[in-house]
Each structure stands twice: as structure tokens, then as C-alpha cells.
Design a protein around this motif. Structure first.
Motif, mmCIF file in Angstrom:
data_model
loop_
_atom_site.group_PDB
_atom_site.id
_atom_site.type_symbol
_atom_site.label_atom_id
_atom_site.label_comp_id
_atom_site.label_asym_id
_atom_site.label_seq_id
_atom_site.Cartn_x
_atom_site.Cartn_y
_atom_site.Cartn_z
ATOM 1 N N GLY A 175 -1.517 7.686 14.432
ATOM 2 C CA GLY A 175 -1.672 8.574 13.271
ATOM 3 C C GLY A 175 -0.421 8.580 12.411
ATOM 4 O O GLY A 175 -0.485 8.480 11.179
ATOM 5 N N ILE A 176 0.713 8.683 13.079
ATOM 6 C CA ILE A 176 2.003 8.700 12.378
ATOM 7 C C ILE A 176 2.216 7.345 11.692
ATOM 8 O O ILE A 176 2.733 7.252 10.585
ATOM 9 C CB ILE A 176 3.155 8.924 13.393
ATOM 10 N N ARG A 177 1.774 6.305 12.391
ATOM 11 C CA ARG A 177 1.951 4.963 11.841
ATOM 12 C C ARG A 177 1.210 4.813 10.510
ATOM 13 O O ARG A 177 1.718 4.225 9.565
ATOM 14 C CB ARG A 177 1.388 3.959 12.848
ATOM 15 N N ALA A 178 0.017 5.402 10.433
ATOM 16 C CA ALA A 178 -0.753 5.341 9.190
ATOM 17 C C ALA A 178 0.020 6.023 8.060
ATOM 18 O O ALA A 178 0.062 5.524 6.930
ATOM 19 C CB ALA A 178 -2.124 5.981 9.378
ATOM 20 N N ASP A 179 0.654 7.168 8.371
ATOM 21 C CA ASP A 179 1.471 7.854 7.345
ATOM 22 C C ASP A 179 2.622 6.957 6.900
ATOM 23 O O ASP A 179 2.973 6.908 5.719
ATOM 24 C CB ASP A 179 2.083 9.148 7.904
ATOM 25 N N MET A 180 3.227 6.270 7.869
ATOM 26 C CA MET A 180 4.370 5.411 7.546
ATOM 27 C C MET A 180 3.928 4.214 6.695
ATOM 28 O O MET A 180 4.673 3.741 5.844
ATOM 29 C CB MET A 180 5.047 4.914 8.825
ATOM 30 N N HIS A 181 2.708 3.723 6.947
ATOM 31 C CA HIS A 181 2.186 2.614 6.134
ATOM 32 C C HIS A 181 2.064 3.055 4.675
ATOM 33 O O HIS A 181 2.424 2.316 3.759
ATOM 34 C CB HIS A 181 0.817 2.162 6.650
ATOM 35 N N ALA A 182 1.545 4.279 4.489
ATOM 36 C CA ALA A 182 1.404 4.792 3.119
ATOM 37 C C ALA A 182 2.788 4.927 2.480
ATOM 38 O O ALA A 182 2.995 4.545 1.318
ATOM 39 C CB ALA A 182 0.676 6.141 3.141
ATOM 40 N N LEU A 183 3.751 5.431 3.255
ATOM 41 C CA LEU A 183 5.102 5.632 2.720
ATOM 42 C C LEU A 183 5.742 4.300 2.320
ATOM 43 O O LEU A 183 6.285 4.164 1.217
ATOM 44 C CB LEU A 183 5.981 6.333 3.765
ATOM 45 N N ILE A 184 5.665 3.324 3.196
ATOM 46 C CA ILE A 184 6.381 2.074 2.920
ATOM 47 C C ILE A 184 5.749 1.340 1.729
ATOM 48 O O ILE A 184 6.447 0.746 0.905
ATOM 49 C CB ILE A 184 6.501 1.181 4.189
ATOM 50 N N THR A 185 4.423 1.451 1.608
ATOM 51 C CA THR A 185 3.737 0.836 0.472
ATOM 52 C C THR A 185 4.185 1.499 -0.838
ATOM 53 O O THR A 185 4.455 0.832 -1.842
ATOM 54 C CB THR A 185 2.204 0.958 0.640
ATOM 55 N N GLN A 186 4.297 2.833 -0.782
ATOM 56 C CA GLN A 186 4.752 3.588 -1.951
ATOM 57 C C GLN A 186 6.182 3.204 -2.354
ATOM 58 O O GLN A 186 6.471 2.948 -3.523
ATOM 59 C CB GLN A 186 4.703 5.098 -1.595
ATOM 60 N N LEU A 187 7.062 3.130 -1.357
ATOM 61 C CA LEU A 187 8.469 2.810 -1.641
ATOM 62 C C LEU A 187 8.599 1.379 -2.154
ATOM 63 O O LEU A 187 9.403 1.093 -3.039
ATOM 64 C CB LEU A 187 9.322 2.998 -0.378
ATOM 65 N N TRP A 188 7.821 0.479 -1.581
ATOM 66 C CA TRP A 188 7.819 -0.935 -2.001
ATOM 67 C C TRP A 188 7.518 -1.026 -3.493
ATOM 68 O O TRP A 188 8.189 -1.731 -4.246
ATOM 69 C CB TRP A 188 6.774 -1.678 -1.156
ATOM 70 N N ARG A 189 6.511 -0.227 -3.936
ATOM 71 C CA ARG A 189 6.152 -0.233 -5.366
ATOM 72 C C ARG A 189 7.203 0.495 -6.203
ATOM 73 O O ARG A 189 7.698 -0.030 -7.194
ATOM 74 C CB ARG A 189 4.798 0.460 -5.567
ATOM 75 N N ASP A 190 7.563 1.714 -5.780
ATOM 76 C CA ASP A 190 8.461 2.552 -6.593
ATOM 77 C C ASP A 190 9.820 1.894 -6.812
ATOM 78 O O ASP A 190 10.414 2.041 -7.865
ATOM 79 C CB ASP A 190 8.692 3.910 -5.924
ATOM 80 N N TYR A 191 10.325 1.223 -5.791
ATOM 81 C CA TYR A 191 11.664 0.654 -5.884
ATOM 82 C C TYR A 191 11.629 -0.863 -6.119
ATOM 83 O O TYR A 191 12.654 -1.517 -5.977
ATOM 84 C CB TYR A 191 12.479 0.982 -4.623
ATOM 85 N N SER A 192 10.460 -1.402 -6.449
ATOM 86 C CA SER A 192 10.311 -2.844 -6.708
ATOM 87 C C SER A 192 11.006 -3.684 -5.631
ATOM 88 O O SER A 192 11.779 -4.592 -5.927
ATOM 89 C CB SER A 192 10.905 -3.230 -8.061
ATOM 90 N N LEU A 193 10.716 -3.351 -4.375
ATOM 91 C CA LEU A 193 11.388 -4.025 -3.264
ATOM 92 C C LEU A 193 10.717 -5.347 -2.913
ATOM 93 O O LEU A 193 9.536 -5.559 -3.208
ATOM 94 C CB LEU A 193 11.338 -3.136 -2.017
ATOM 95 N N THR A 194 11.485 -6.200 -2.272
ATOM 96 C CA THR A 194 10.933 -7.339 -1.551
ATOM 97 C C THR A 194 11.080 -6.958 -0.080
ATOM 98 O O THR A 194 12.172 -6.587 0.345
ATOM 99 C CB THR A 194 11.756 -8.607 -1.850
ATOM 100 N N ILE A 195 9.972 -6.978 0.661
ATOM 101 C CA ILE A 195 10.036 -6.524 2.053
ATOM 102 C C ILE A 195 9.704 -7.677 2.998
ATOM 103 O O ILE A 195 8.771 -8.443 2.756
ATOM 104 C CB ILE A 195 9.075 -5.327 2.283
ATOM 105 N N ILE A 196 10.489 -7.798 4.043
ATOM 106 C CA ILE A 196 10.200 -8.748 5.115
ATOM 107 C C ILE A 196 10.095 -7.930 6.395
ATOM 108 O O ILE A 196 11.070 -7.300 6.808
ATOM 109 C CB ILE A 196 11.309 -9.815 5.245
ATOM 110 N N MET A 197 8.893 -7.868 6.969
ATOM 111 C CA MET A 197 8.648 -6.975 8.105
ATOM 112 C C MET A 197 8.135 -7.743 9.318
ATOM 113 O O MET A 197 7.126 -8.436 9.250
ATOM 114 C CB MET A 197 7.600 -5.917 7.715
ATOM 115 N N VAL A 198 8.846 -7.604 10.425
ATOM 116 C CA VAL A 198 8.374 -8.164 11.692
ATOM 117 C C VAL A 198 7.492 -7.129 12.366
ATOM 118 O O VAL A 198 7.841 -5.949 12.411
ATOM 119 C CB VAL A 198 9.570 -8.493 12.612
ATOM 120 N N THR A 199 6.342 -7.543 12.863
ATOM 121 C CA THR A 199 5.476 -6.608 13.580
ATOM 122 C C THR A 199 4.715 -7.333 14.685
ATOM 123 O O THR A 199 4.466 -8.538 14.602
ATOM 124 C CB THR A 199 4.478 -5.917 12.627
ATOM 125 N N HIS A 200 4.365 -6.595 15.738
ATOM 126 C CA HIS A 200 3.492 -7.141 16.785
ATOM 127 C C HIS A 200 2.038 -6.781 16.497
ATOM 128 O O HIS A 200 1.147 -7.196 17.227
ATOM 129 C CB HIS A 200 3.901 -6.598 18.155
#
Ligand SMILES: Nc1ncnc2c1ncn2[C@@H]1O[C@H](COP(=O)(O)OP(=O)(O)OP(=O)(O)O)[C@@H](O)[C@H]1O
Ligand SMILES: [Mg+2]
Length: 260
Positions: A175-200
Motif C-alpha cells: 500500500g505504501i509502495r503505491a503511494d511512493m509510486h505516485a510521489l516519484i512520478t509526480q516529482l519526476w514530472r515537476d522537477y523534469s528529472l531523469t530517473i534510473i531506478m533499480v528494482t526487483h
């Protein structure tokens, strides 16, 4: 247009163990690259060399066509799965500290108007990650999700162009992870970031990424497993349509990745 970040024939070796071999990658500004691959494939090693924490054994890394200097520059920020934040500092202290290190590299202390400015900036950043009400909490008083929000604020306060995430949500409840997904997507757009994310988590890789990269060995020597390194075996750009299909599916197999 040339890529923001380019890896040319990059190799990473520890002693006689080859971890990464012949990695060639171009990463465009504004992309969100998910990296998946088996444990030990060298995903964290790849992030460390992009961060500048380690130098590749051979090959070149170019940032804006200029070879990377062997240090962690302010244009790259990083968040790990755990322990990215300082336990002895409050949320605000953690984020202000990032600015102090940058603006006063010898003393790591700011005074007067500069300190007030840093506190105002840090407060804004903590609000942006949803910690506006937790400025004075210490990491031990925070949930895992809140600590990761803090780690993200700490990474973003220096306004990096590239944000590196090493399994940032791996230790969190779904559940928390879903909130974090929304947050990171928002920050990626707001701050025009390039993101490189490792995940399992393959679903996470597809849900968030604009591109999914799989690191694995192309060749193996059963008698000498250390002889060959991993490289980008699949590299899949994700269209909106493909992402929607992938999200609707129960499971995504790597076969599917290879066939597209
Ligand atoms: N400093 C080091 N010295 C020697 N070997 C190392 C060092 N760092 C990493 N390795 C080795 O390199 C290989 C790749 O490690 P790395 O941590 O990059 O893998 P990973 O893909 O991130 O794995 P995981 O999914 O488990 O996090 C491993 O076999 C590891 O033991
Ligand atoms: Mg790792």
C-alpha cells in the motif's frame, strides 16, 4: 540530439571477477529507466559508477558529452533501499545538511540569512515529498515510507538532473509502495528529472519506467562463473499503450520482454 548520459564499452571488474562487460547505453534527458536483473548481476555497481562513487575498470561515461569526473557531482542524487538518511538529524536537519555541504563544503554550517534561506528551501522540499508536518521528527520516529520520502527530499534538495534509485521501495508494504509510486512520478514530472531506478519488482519497473533495461549474463562458463560479466540483454522502450496492457496483466514474463 545527443544523450544526457552515455556509457561506452564500460567494464566493471573486481579482482579477476568480471561483473559488467561491454555496457553501451544512451540515456535521454527526461527518461525514466527501470533496471531489472538477477541478484548479483551488477545493478548496484552500475548505479555506483554512474553516481561517480566508483570508476569503471575500462570504458567511458559521458554526461552531456563530457567524461564523468570521479566524484559524486551535484547533478546526480541517489536513494538506497535503506539507510540513506542520518539518524542523528531531524527531517529538516537532514535536508538542510545537504545544502550546507554544498554551500559551505569545509564547515558544513551556514549562518544568518543563508541558513534561513536553506531552512526555507528544505521546508519546501519536505512539503513536496509529503513531510510538511514532520519537519522535526527523527528517522527513528518515522515509518519506512516516511524515511524514504526523507531520503528523496535529501537527494532532490541539490536539484540533481539525474536521480538514481536503488530498490528504493523494496522494503515497503504494498500500500505504501503505491503511494511512493505516485510521489516519484509526480516529482519526476515537476522537477523534469531523469530517473534510473533499480528494482526487483517487474510490475513496478513497467508501471513507472519509460524504458526497461534487463542486466544479465549473455554467456556463462559453468566452471568459472566469474569469467563473464552481465550486460544489457533486453532494452525495451515503453509506449503508453504497452504500459497500459502490462499494468492490466497478472504477470509479465521476461520472455514477453524479449519478444517485443
Ligand atoms: N567492492 C566490491 N568488491 C568485490 N566484489 C564486489 C564489490 N561490489 C560488488 N561486488 C560483486 O559484484 C557483483 C555484483 O554486485 P551488485 O551489488 O552490483 O549486484 P546487484 O545486481 O545490485 O545485486 P542485488 O540484486 O542482490 O542487489 C556481486 O557478485 C558482488 O559480490
Ligand atoms: Mg543491488
Amino acid at each position: 540530439m545527443s544523450a544526457l548520459l552515455s556509457l561506452r564499452n564500460v567494464w566493471v571488474e573486481y579482482g579477476d571477477k568480471i561483473v559488467l562487460e561491454r555496457v553501451d547505453l544512451d540515456i535521454e534527458a527526461g527518461s525514466f529507466v527501470s533496471i531489472i536483473g538477477p541478484s548479483g548481476a551488477g545493478k548496484s555497481s552500475l548505479l555506483r559508477i554512474i553516481l561517480g562513487q566508483e570508476v569503471p575498470t575500462s570504458g567511458t561515461i559521458l554526461l552531456d558529452d563530457i567524461p564523468l569526473t570521479p566524484e559524486c557531482g551535484p547533478d546526480r542524487g541517489v536513494v538506497f533501499q535503506r539507510y540513506s538518511v542520518f539518524p542523528h538529524l531531524s527531517a529538516l536537519g537532514n535536508v538542510v545538511f545537504g545544502l550546507e555541504c554544498e554551500q559551505a563544503p569545509f564547515t558544513a554550517r551556514l549562518f544568518g540569512a543563508k541558513r534561513r534561506g536553506a531552512i526555507a528551501q528544505a521546508t519546501e522540499m519536505l512539503k513536496a515529498v509529503g513531510l510538511g508536518d514532520s519537519l522535526n521528527l527523527y528517522p527513528a520516529q518515522m515509518s519506512g515510507g516516511m524515511q524514504q520520502r526523507l531520503a528523496i527530499a535529501q537527494a532532490l534538495i541539490k536539484r540533481p538532473r539525474i536521480l538514481l534509485l536503488d530498490e528504493p521501495f523494496g522494503a515497503l508494504d504494498p500500500g505504501i509502495r503505491a503511494d511512493m509510486h505516485a510521489l516519484i512520478t509526480q516529482l519526476w514530472r515537476d522537477y523534469s528529472l531523469t530517473i534510473i531506478m533499480v528494482t526487483h519488482d517487474i510490475r513496478e519497473a513497467f508501471a513507472l519506467g519509460t524504458r526497461v533495461l534487463t542486466l544479465d549474463k549473455r554467456r556463462r562458463d559453468p566452471h568459472a562463473p566469474h569469467r563473464f560479466g552481465a550486460t544489457a540483454v533486453y532494452d525495451l522502450p515503453l509506449t503508453k499503450k504497452f504500459k497500459a496492457e502490462a499494468e492490466a496483466e497478472e504477470s509479465i514474463t521476461l520472455d514477453r520482454v524479449g519478444n517485443n
